[in-house]
Scaffold this active site. Structure first.
Site, PDB file in Angstrom:
ATOM      1  N   ARG A  45       0.812  -1.212   0.000  1.00  0.00           N
ATOM      2  CA  ARG A  45       0.000   0.000   0.000  1.00  0.00           C
ATOM      3  C   ARG A  45       0.849   1.268   0.000  1.00  0.00           C
ATOM      4  O   ARG A  45       0.539   2.208  -0.722  1.00  0.00           O
ATOM      5  CB  ARG A  45      -1.008   0.017   1.142  1.00  0.00           C
ATOM      6  CG  ARG A  45      -0.411  -0.076   2.528  1.00  0.00           C
ATOM      7  CD  ARG A  45      -1.502  -0.059   3.570  1.00  0.00           C
ATOM      8  NE  ARG A  45      -2.344  -1.226   3.442  1.00  0.00           N
ATOM      9  CZ  ARG A  45      -3.673  -1.211   3.657  1.00  0.00           C
ATOM     10  NH1 ARG A  45      -4.274  -0.112   4.045  1.00  0.00           N
ATOM     11  NH2 ARG A  45      -4.355  -2.325   3.518  1.00  0.00           N
ATOM     12  N   THR A  46       1.923   1.295   0.772  1.00  0.00           N
ATOM     13  CA  THR A  46       2.739   2.503   0.804  1.00  0.00           C
ATOM     14  C   THR A  46       3.462   2.691  -0.530  1.00  0.00           C
ATOM     15  O   THR A  46       3.517   3.793  -1.076  1.00  0.00           O
ATOM     16  CB  THR A  46       3.740   2.433   1.968  1.00  0.00           C
ATOM     17  OG1 THR A  46       3.015   2.211   3.175  1.00  0.00           O
ATOM     18  CG2 THR A  46       4.529   3.715   2.094  1.00  0.00           C
ATOM     19  N   LYS A  99      23.186  -9.602  -2.533  1.00  0.00           N
ATOM     20  CA  LYS A  99      24.554 -10.002  -2.808  1.00  0.00           C
ATOM     21  C   LYS A  99      25.496  -9.524  -1.708  1.00  0.00           C
ATOM     22  O   LYS A  99      26.700  -9.623  -1.841  1.00  0.00           O
ATOM     23  CB  LYS A  99      25.033  -9.439  -4.148  1.00  0.00           C
ATOM     24  CG  LYS A  99      24.372 -10.064  -5.374  1.00  0.00           C
ATOM     25  CD  LYS A  99      25.111  -9.623  -6.639  1.00  0.00           C
ATOM     26  CE  LYS A  99      24.341 -10.010  -7.904  1.00  0.00           C
ATOM     27  NZ  LYS A  99      24.898  -9.348  -9.107  1.00  0.00           N
ATOM     28  N   ARG A 125      12.027   2.426   2.410  1.00  0.00           N
ATOM     29  CA  ARG A 125      11.490   1.646   3.512  1.00  0.00           C
ATOM     30  C   ARG A 125      12.536   0.604   3.874  1.00  0.00           C
ATOM     31  O   ARG A 125      13.066  -0.095   2.996  1.00  0.00           O
ATOM     32  CB  ARG A 125      10.184   0.956   3.151  1.00  0.00           C
ATOM     33  CG  ARG A 125       9.821  -0.095   4.219  1.00  0.00           C
ATOM     34  CD  ARG A 125       8.418  -0.526   4.233  1.00  0.00           C
ATOM     35  NE  ARG A 125       7.538   0.553   4.627  1.00  0.00           N
ATOM     36  CZ  ARG A 125       6.267   0.376   4.987  1.00  0.00           C
ATOM     37  NH1 ARG A 125       5.747  -0.829   5.019  1.00  0.00           N
ATOM     38  NH2 ARG A 125       5.511   1.400   5.316  1.00  0.00           N
ATOM     39  N   HIS A 138       7.340   6.653  10.723  1.00  0.00           N
ATOM     40  CA  HIS A 138       6.642   6.487   9.453  1.00  0.00           C
ATOM     41  C   HIS A 138       5.940   7.825   9.190  1.00  0.00           C
ATOM     42  O   HIS A 138       4.720   7.940   9.246  1.00  0.00           O
ATOM     43  CB  HIS A 138       5.633   5.331   9.564  1.00  0.00           C
ATOM     44  CG  HIS A 138       5.046   4.897   8.258  1.00  0.00           C
ATOM     45  ND1 HIS A 138       5.297   5.519   7.047  1.00  0.00           N
ATOM     46  CD2 HIS A 138       4.163   3.882   7.957  1.00  0.00           C
ATOM     47  CE1 HIS A 138       4.625   4.901   6.085  1.00  0.00           C
ATOM     48  NE2 HIS A 138       3.945   3.920   6.607  1.00  0.00           N
TER      49      HIS A 138
END
Lengths: 308, 308, 308
Positions: free
Chosen positions: C58-59, C86, C108, C136
């Site tokens: 959603r974000t 990696k 994020r 957030h």
């Protein structure tokens, strides 16, 4: 021009006139993809969400290209990255997506009926891109566009569909659509792969493949789901291929100008021999091109038709 | 302006003139990415498919940004979501993709030679974004652009390439390209990491790193593939780092204005010390910027050059 | 108009004036998403990278739609396909990304403080889209926009936040933001879910949910992280739901025109009853719509504000 319904849920729901409208519109959109500049501003500022809870490269890519060639903002959401994995219900996710004001949500989902559920709850248009073993209407529409292009008509065509009918959303959507458009449909496959009561849809049923494809104008081969093989719906792949695989010899039974179709991806040498898949009768790659055109037509008719 | 070939498959195939054309075009495209509005309409209505069967963030992102800054419609397909997992062959997938009429398909694949195969079968232009341990031509082109910018020329440059040469597509592409452009190339690495017969390409081979980098104008460090470590190509990371890691002391052996390159992602403290990776000689981040410019140039020359 | 800072790292860092600027700008951007053509050319030629090392549909979708409606080139990078696997450090990846000259990187990441680290090292603007259990800020901004729309003000509002406060970046950001804007905040949750010393932020703390929501203008329910259940922060879901779940009866304790908020995705029947989530007091879907508007505002203020 607009479709008579807000959503494209299945060929069962789509009217004869709507099917004709989609096919005619798609025909006119095909030309765009052959231009040096393959893009028109028709859906500029519209938002298309491709919401694929079940993986699919070709269908997703086809919708994405269709959206971008119409200048829509196109967003992909796949199940693996989706919050669905946090246990949210499909309804909650869909309501959340709708709050971001998309014009169209294309849904692929393993649960039959899920697009119908969303269509009732949301005001955005829903396009079913495959719901379980139920329907895959855009595949049927691109198949019908291909038949109509090659044969000039759908009415009166003799279409044979061969393979695992009961697990095939492609077969089901084509049966609904073709019968509605006046074609005759013959199904062939092992008894274990034939849905019950399917004759009620107005099709003929054959255990013997040769019977079904005799004089056919169109042979549509279905993909064998290798991943379902442990269900033992047939003794072995080799046995299946022997009874229901399409090879050059079997093609001779059909109409002289038969066309061979397959929704892809093909299992080379299982349901179809490689030389047939890319042979002179094959229209498999036309189906893919027509997929982009049909999806452009649907996006246009759902999101842009009213303003043009 | 156009390249002499439809595809960019490897530096082995690319001509001296084509290399110069790409580098000159890239130079002129660099400026676009420094503008406030980093976008030109050059490839509007062209379709670019980034088809990555092997994962790569930086190369895919670089191509995606390059495509978008030229206004192309840019579609990403990655292996995990691809129908390849259903057992379809690469050829079938590629033919399907081509039927959607892309102008360019960028392919990364673990199998050497796969882009060459597609190039023969498809009319779309194929760009090799890395095929197994074979070639990675766009990396070599961005490396050469970076060298040319910093040194004013490629001809006569002394370039040392250090590390696991035999598994490195970056090394291979640079060797082909640099030799073609008149640079001299010295390779260094353990004997277990040196391909056979590589001296036939016109390079010198050194087990001793100090020898290879003496008076070098350019030192290109290769990434150690940590995931291959169990093959025991060297006794330990510490041992490797001791013999072939680049640190401040070793740099003193090179030319006073040496530049240090690395294709990334780096293993900090293994093949390169962090203070070297971001030190005064390093041009690692220039390589990344130049990657976008080189890819813009290639996309333009393949898909748009004929019409401009 | 510009923000006073290059980055949006947390509500702790954001000034009162900047918060007002974002909310006012978002209010004016909301209208764009209700137009037939939901797109403005404001950020044409700007590059936005959504760099999601932790999954979020959603974000990410909200930022992607925001970017595309402003005509920015929008690139998604997710952890599973990222070279981070990696073993490259976040810093190296970020420097690499910056070399491709994005204007904004939305990050994020599961590690608290990671956006702050990048903000120091890069000249691109960083937007924190959630860093571990820390902050957030775009969620808090969209929450505050929703409150302001419904209540006409933030100052003097009585806001109750209920649930696992100590693991909630949503709670933390809202606490910082709301206190700064003059609201009063009451926290409720089991003692095991209450961070230490949180009262120093100027909030009141309640083990008893009824106490916290009494006369509240806003009740914000937090999502219970089902995946953390084995930590035994409470005896059972049923027990939690009994003590801290929001149902119709508890709502009666609040102000008559209380609004119910939840950052989503909701756990139906755990922290919130379904009939409450979509009931008359709920503004959950407004929060989602406002998410797009707030993110458009931030993108505009960071990347385009200076030129308008």
């Amino acid at each position: 021009m607009k479709l008579s319904q807000k959503d494209v849920l299945g060929m069962k729901e789509m009217t004869h006139d709507d099917i004709n409208l989609v096919l005619d519109t798609a025909e006119s959109f095909k030309e765009i993809s052959t231009r040096p500049i393959k893009k028109v501003p028709t859906l500029r500022g519209k938002t298309l969400i491709n919401f694929f809870v079940e993986a699919s490269t070709r269908t997703r890519t086809s919708f994405e290209i269709a959206g971008k060639r119409l200048s829509a903002d196109t967003i992909n959401i796949s199940a693996t990255t989706s919050s669905l994995i946090k246990g949210e219900t499909l309804i909650d996710t869909a309501k959340t997506l709708e709050s971001m004001r998309p014009d169209i949500i294309v849904l692929r989902h393993s649960a039959a009926g899920s697009p119908h559920l969303l269509a009732k709850l949301l005001s955005a248009s829903i396009i079913n891109a495959g719901d379980g073993a139920h329907e895959h209407p855009t595949q049927a529409l691109l198949d019908m566009l291909t038949m109509k292009e090659r044969k000039g008509r759908l009415e009166g065509l003799k279409v044979a569909i061969v393979g695992d009918i009961s697990h095939s959303r492609v077969a089901r959507s084509n049966i609904y659509g073709l019968i509605k458009m006046g074609a005759s449909v013959a199904l062939a496959g092992p008894a274990t792969m034939m849905p019950r009561y399917v004759e009620r849809l107005g099709v003929s049923i054959h255990i013997n493949m040769e019977e079904a494809i005799a004089d056919a104008d169109v042979i549509m081969m279905l993909r064998i789901q290798m991943e379902r093989q442990d269900e033992s719906l047939f003794p072995s792949l080799r046995e299946y291929s022997h009874c229901y695989g399409l090879n050059g010899k079997r093609i001779e039974l059909a109409s002289k100008d038969v066309i061979i179709m397959h929704p892809g991806p093909i299992n080379r040498g299982v349901e179809i021999a490689p030389e047939v898949a890319y042979g002179p009768y094959s229209v498999i790659l036309d189906q893919v091109s027509n997929g982009v055109a049909v999806r452009m037509a649907l996006l246009y008719l759902l999101a842009g038709g009213g303003e043009a």
